[in-house]
Design a protein around this motif. Structure first.
Motif, PDB file in Angstrom:
ATOM      1  N   GLU A  52       0.833  -1.209   0.000  1.00 43.97           N
ATOM      2  CA  GLU A  52       0.000   0.000   0.000  1.00 43.97           C
ATOM      3  C   GLU A  52       0.867   1.258   0.000  1.00 43.97           C
ATOM      4  N   PHE A  72      -5.626  -9.669  -1.109  1.00 43.10           N
ATOM      5  CA  PHE A  72      -7.010  -9.425  -0.688  1.00 43.10           C
ATOM      6  C   PHE A  72      -7.948 -10.510  -1.218  1.00 43.10           C
ATOM      7  N   ASP A  77     -11.614 -10.743   0.294  1.00 41.67           N
ATOM      8  CA  ASP A  77     -12.079  -9.380   0.051  1.00 41.67           C
ATOM      9  C   ASP A  77     -12.054  -9.134  -1.462  1.00 41.67           C
ATOM     10  N   ASP A  79     -13.995  -7.273  -3.287  1.00 41.00           N
ATOM     11  CA  ASP A  79     -14.193  -5.871  -3.676  1.00 41.00           C
ATOM     12  C   ASP A  79     -12.852  -5.155  -3.805  1.00 41.00           C
ATOM     13  N   ARG A  80     -12.022  -5.324  -2.797  1.00 42.81           N
ATOM     14  CA  ARG A  80     -10.708  -4.657  -2.796  1.00 42.81           C
ATOM     15  C   ARG A  80      -9.819  -5.260  -3.887  1.00 42.81           C
ATOM     16  N   GLU A  83     -10.945  -3.847  -7.215  1.00 40.46           N
ATOM     17  CA  GLU A  83     -10.548  -2.441  -7.338  1.00 40.46           C
ATOM     18  C   GLU A  83      -9.079  -2.311  -7.729  1.00 40.46           C
TER      19      GLU A  83
END
Length: 215
Positions: A52, A72, A77, A79-80, A83
């Motif tokens: 990150e 992720f 996860d 969604d992450r 993205e």
């Protein structure tokens, strides 16, 4: 090399990279590799933080986006993960790996038509990307589009004849198309190559071959 030695080597690499990053925080490449090694060592929270930070320092860091997305995805996860892969594509629309990853995420969500679209884009960009053909096979199988599943599986096997997964997927696709003898031949090849086949599929295929012999 023993597992203990491997862990010791990882610890040494981590220590070296941490020193570099501490002394030169602007060294994005070192921080990226640190994130990868953290992940390999099972230090997932630290891997996330490192990757990150790379993306924060450089919003064009596609490889960090892809690797962070994989973490992720493994954590559930989606969604992450989605993205991050979409961000990578915004930087480089012809990044076939990101299209495959998005397809995998879509397929995991049971958005199978969308997954097919992503895998198809990936093979248009890189026709030799075997993971895209393998995943496309399973997506078509889920949609019961058996002819297309067989075609995709054959492309994968053509690219890598000794790929156990490609051979197994071809066997499954041929089974649903009703070509049981060819399915058996490819399943046996997958087993020879070390693939851990689904015993339920083995039994189902054996039953179909017995039925065919009895006719």
């Amino acid at each position: 090399m023993t597992e203990t030695m491997k862990k010791a080597d990882l610890a040494e690499v981590i220590a070296d990279l941490e020193k570099v990053v501490q002394e030169k925080p602007e060294n994005i490449m070192a921080r990226h590799h640190l994130g990868l090694v953290y992940r390999q060592a099972g230090r997932i929270d630290e891997a996330i933080a490192a990757l990150e930070k790379v993306i924060e320092q450089d919003n064009q860091s596609m490889e960090s986006m892809i690797n962070l997305g994989a973490i992720f995805f493994e954590r559930g996860d989606t969604d992450r993960a989605l993205e991050l892969n979409q961000r990578a594509l915004a930087v480089s629309p012809k990044m076939a790996e990101a299209h495959v990853n998005i397809g995998l995420i879509r397929q995991h969500r049971n958005e199978v038509n969308e997954a097919v679209a992503s895998y198809t884009t990936a093979v248009q960009i890189d026709p030799r990307l075997i993971t895209a053909w393998i995943n496309l096979t399973s997506a078509y199988t889920m949609l019961e589009e058996d002819d297309k599943a067989v075609e995709a599986a054959q492309q994968a096997v053509t690219l890598e004849p000794d790929s156990p997964m490609a051979r197994n997927n071809l066997a499954v696709a041929l089974y649903f198309k009703g070509e049981f003898k060819e399915a058996q031949r490819n399943l046996e090849k997958a087993q020879e190559l070390g693939y851990s086949v689904d015993l339920r599929f083995v039994d189902a295929l054996r039953g179909k071959l017995t039925e065919a012999d009895g006719q």
